[in-house]
Write a protein that holds these residues in place. Structure first.
Motif, PDB file in Angstrom:
ATOM      1  N   ASP A   1       0.837  -1.205   0.000  1.00 24.38           N
ATOM      2  CA  ASP A   1       0.000   0.000   0.000  1.00 24.38           C
ATOM      3  C   ASP A   1       0.874   1.259   0.000  1.00 24.38           C
ATOM      4  O   ASP A   1       2.068   1.222  -0.318  1.00 24.38           O
ATOM      5  N   ASP A   2       0.272   2.341   0.388  1.00 23.88           N
ATOM      6  CA  ASP A   2       0.902   3.663   0.437  1.00 23.88           C
ATOM      7  C   ASP A   2       2.259   3.611   1.155  1.00 23.88           C
ATOM      8  O   ASP A   2       2.404   2.910   2.150  1.00 23.88           O
TER       9      ASP A   2
ATOM     10  N   ARG B   1      -6.023  16.265   3.634  1.00 18.07           N
ATOM     11  CA  ARG B   1      -4.947  15.280   3.841  1.00 18.07           C
ATOM     12  C   ARG B   1      -3.650  15.778   3.172  1.00 18.07           C
ATOM     13  O   ARG B   1      -2.959  15.024   2.523  1.00 18.07           O
TER      14      ARG B   1
ATOM     15  N   LYS C   1      -3.919  -0.868  -6.707  1.00 13.97           N
ATOM     16  CA  LYS C   1      -4.987  -0.285  -5.894  1.00 13.97           C
ATOM     17  C   LYS C   1      -4.885   1.217  -6.127  1.00 13.97           C
ATOM     18  O   LYS C   1      -3.842   1.814  -5.834  1.00 13.97           O
TER      19      LYS C   1
ATOM     20  N   ASP D   1      -6.160   4.907  -5.439  1.00 13.38           N
ATOM     21  CA  ASP D   1      -6.880   5.645  -4.394  1.00 13.38           C
ATOM     22  C   ASP D   1      -7.282   7.047  -4.860  1.00 13.38           C
ATOM     23  O   ASP D   1      -6.824   7.536  -5.896  1.00 13.38           O
TER      24      ASP D   1
ATOM     25  N   GLY E   1     -11.435   4.457   1.257  1.00 15.15           N
ATOM     26  CA  GLY E   1     -12.426   3.390   1.433  1.00 15.15           C
ATOM     27  C   GLY E   1     -13.372   3.422   0.251  1.00 15.15           C
ATOM     28  O   GLY E   1     -12.958   3.462  -0.907  1.00 15.15           O
TER      29      GLY E   1
ATOM     30  N   ASP F   1     -12.937   1.828   4.402  1.00  9.83           N
ATOM     31  CA  ASP F   1     -11.734   1.741   5.235  1.00  9.83           C
ATOM     32  C   ASP F   1     -12.049   1.111   6.583  1.00  9.83           C
ATOM     33  O   ASP F   1     -11.141   0.827   7.362  1.00  9.83           O
TER      34      ASP F   1
END
Ligand code: GLA
Length: 677
Positions: A305-306, A382, A415, A417, A462, A481
């Motif tokens: 992931d991130d 964010r 994935k 986002d 999410g 999420d």
């Protein structure tokens, strides 16, 4: 053209339906009956919301279209309408598939010399007066798609989405129903907008009692200006009528979605996502340990992931610079990818290509590449801004950096986002949400064209980009999420109102939920994650031997049953106690069912209501037993009902007598398998 009926299928001679449904002429009203056609227009005396609004520099502010062409087949209608004064043409296409799903498309073309400023085009369908209620969905981060049901009253009920992505609060469908409609019975009229940008649903009841349901794109001022010969293609409306309750709606949507050419055909790989296991601490040795356990329990896909790219040590920097960060991955990603793929596990990687941190090389080089208006900068969210993908330079930057990573590595999955909303989202002085939405669809398509086996997951903090627009460009949705299984029960239950389970990521989260802080049994988390594209999102090196064994048996169970779970019909039983859910999947030929009894809250009475399964073959015999793919639930009893180990019942007894339910602690669940003998 007037739609006289949208509802149950008609048979016999219906040539006089139009005559039969013509209304009287009221006192104090127009001198001829008014019925809205597919173009709802003030010029024809219609006083509700119009289908098309806009204006030219002068004139064309009101339209009166005439049908110029009409073609029909048993499953489709094509109609062309023109307004020669406004110099506009509208082409509308209706297509009904074999599952009763109606797709409506519309294209608006400017035939005149002057520019036409389109305000909106909304698809409308008639609602009969039996539809007395509406149902739609609302939510927020970590709590998506909560149902809200209310009575239809005079006026217009509007659900709009202005986030520039469909959003956590986006209603995946707008549904009209009767008072009595429940999961398994009753009429329902559902629409869903195939769009990931701004959108609008409406349920309208006007002065004369006419009821309608509509949906379309919500355009910002000046977002669509058509020059001569230019067209606007409205996002499609996907509509379903059901005489079999809300599950009938889902069944049609699921079949429709499954019949698409692009629907994933491969069994959905059991996925381990690293986010809640490691967050931003990308320590290769630690990740290898997690991968070892993943391999031991049978995981088929691992997603990093991130946190893997340039300067991305936390969420304050790095978005926009899609190059591997040597600080955390000094040898690049190939060693970890090789380590994972050597174990027969696929590798997936996280991107958030539509975003940029101000603290990034990209922003330092191209601050003008963000969606913005004039000299203003939109408020940060964010710590990030939105890259204007309508800008060719920005689009090419993202495409080429992502492509370079994919081309240089063995990556079969990304994935993708989208962690903030779009506000003040201007593109070179014009509203830019529509352009941005089209650009991301194009970007996904180009990545897939360059990497034909690539699968893409649509994630947006999410489940903020789960819709029927992006669905044709991706292979999976990140549902929420919130990995807390108790919260997930409701989120999944309603997301599946439209989206079939195989497209929804459902993960076993950590023992202590990271979002809610709740501690939940592994057996409960496993039963919850089973009904979707299953996976794990947890540092499984924490799991002791017993838990690993339970995970392994659950993974084996998922693999053995995913073919069934991902192709047959979803059932949500109208269970009489609100403290529990009874849901599952049942074969269309009624030979088998796999259900979950889910105790959400403590019951007030000692014994929960018996479980009844309404739709098995009444005269056939079935073996019914409880199964525990990841261990038994927590009981609150001294002896379980005997039938749990197996009992034979007729389909009619399953429907009308049922089976007693063991007394479970709250937030516990178990599976019931029903097999024809
Ligand atoms: C969003 C996603 C999460 C995770 C984080 C990473 O919140 O929904 O699953 O990928 O971003 O920053």
């Amino acid at each position: 053209m007037i739609i006289r009926h949208w509802g149950a299928r008609l048979s016999g001679d219906n040539s006089q339906v139009a005559l039969a449904t013509r209304t009287s002429v009221p006192n104090s009203g127009f001198d001829a009956p008014i019925t809205p056609g597919i173009m709802r227009e003030s010029a024809r005396g219609f006083l509700g919301q119009q289908s098309l609004t806009g204006h030219g520099k002068v004139g064309a502010w009101s339209t009166k279209f005439e049908v110029t062409q009409f073609q029909s087949s048993p499953s489709s209608i094509d109609v062309t309408l023109q307004d020669n004064f406004a110099c506009l043409e509208v082409r509308v296409h209706f297509e009904m598939d074999t599952y009763g799903v109606l797709t409506e498309r519309a294209t608006v073309t400017n035939l005149g010399e002057a520019q036409y400023y389109l305000t909106d085009y909304i698809h409308w369908l008639p609602l009969p007066q039996e539809a007395t209620q509406t149902l739609d969905f609302a939510g927020r981060w970590s709590n998506e798609r909560n149902p809200q049901r209310r009575n239809i009253a005079a006026g217009t009920w509007i659900r709009d989405s202005r986030e520039g992505r469909s959003g956590h609060n986006f209603s995946i469908a707008q549904i009209a129903l009767t008072q009595e409609t429940n999961f398994r019975a009753g009429q329902a009229w559902a629409i869903s907008i195939a769009w990931s940008g701004n959108s609008q649903y409406a349920v309208e009841r006007i002065w004369d009692g006419t009821q309608s349901i509509g949906g379309g794109e919500l355009l910002l001022p000046g977002e669509v200006v058509l020059s001569k010969g230019e067209s606007y293609e409205a996002p499609a409306l996907i509509a379903v009528y059901s005489g079999d309750g809300l599950d009938g709606v889902s069944s049609s949507y699921h079949s429709h979605i499954r019949s698409r050419q692009s629907h994933p055909k491969r069994p959905r790989p059991l996925t381990l996502n690293m986010w809640e296991a490691v967050y931003f601490s990308h320590d290769e040795a630690n990740i290898r340990k997690i991968v070892d356990v993943a391999a031991e329990i049978g995981v088929e896909r691992v997603v990093l992931d991130d946190g893997w790219f340039h300067s991305r040590r936390d969420d304050r920097a790095g978005l926009g610079d899609w190059v591997i960060d040597p600080q955390v991955w000094p040898q690049g990603l190939s060693p970890i990818i090789d380590y994972i793929t050597a174990k027969g596990i696929e590798f997936g990687l996280w991107f958030e290509g539509e975003m940029v941190n101000v603290d990034s090389d990209l922003y330092r080089a191209h601050p003008e590449w963000i969606l913005h208006e004039g000299q203003r900068t939109p408020p940060e969210w964010r710590n990030q801004q939105v890259l204007d993908l309508g800008h060719p330079g920005a689009f090419d930057h993202v495409l080429s950096q992502v492509d370079a990573i994919l081309s240089g590595h063995n990556i079969s999955y990304i994935k993708w986002d989208h962690n903030r909303t779009l506000v003040d989202a201007g593109h070179l002085g014009q509203a830019g949400v529509r352009r941005q939405t089209q650009a991301i669809y194009k970007l996904f398509d180009q990545l897939k064209a360059r990497h034909p086996n690539l699968e893409i997951e649509s994630c947006a903090s999410g489940g903020a980009r789960v819709d029927l627009g992006v669905i044709d460009h991706v292979d999976r949705f990140w549902t929420s999420d919130n990995n807390d299984a108790l919260a997930r029960q409701t989120i999944q239950r309603w997301t599946m109102q439209v989206i079939p389970p195989e497209l929804l990521g459902t993960h076993i989260g950590p023992t202590h939920g990271h979002q809610t802080g709740r501690t939940l049994e592994l057996s409960f988390r496993a039963v919850t994650a089973l009904f979707g594209h299953a996976g794990i999102e947890w540092d499984i090196t924490e799991a002791d031997a017993k838990a690993r064994k339970a995970l392994a048996t659950w993974v084996t169970f998922y693999k053995a049953n995913r073919g069934f779970l991902h192709s047959e019909q979803m059932v949500r039983v109208d269970y009489p106690n609100s403290s529990a859910y009874l849901h599952g999947v049942q074969a269309a030929d009624r030979s088998r069912g796999l259900f979950a009894y889910v105790q959400l809250e403590p019951t007030i009475a000692v014994h929960p209501a018996p479980m009844k399964f309404p739709d098995f073959d009444p005269t056939a015999s079935y073996l019914v037993k409880a199964i525990y793919p990841a261990g038994r639930p927590r009981y609150m009893l001294s002896q379980t009902p005997e039938w749990l180990t197996g009992v034979t019942l007729s389909g009619s007894a399953l429907a009308h007598v049922g089976l007693s339910v063991p007394i479970l602690a709250p937030a516990n669940a178990f599976l019931i398998e029903i097999t024809r003998v």
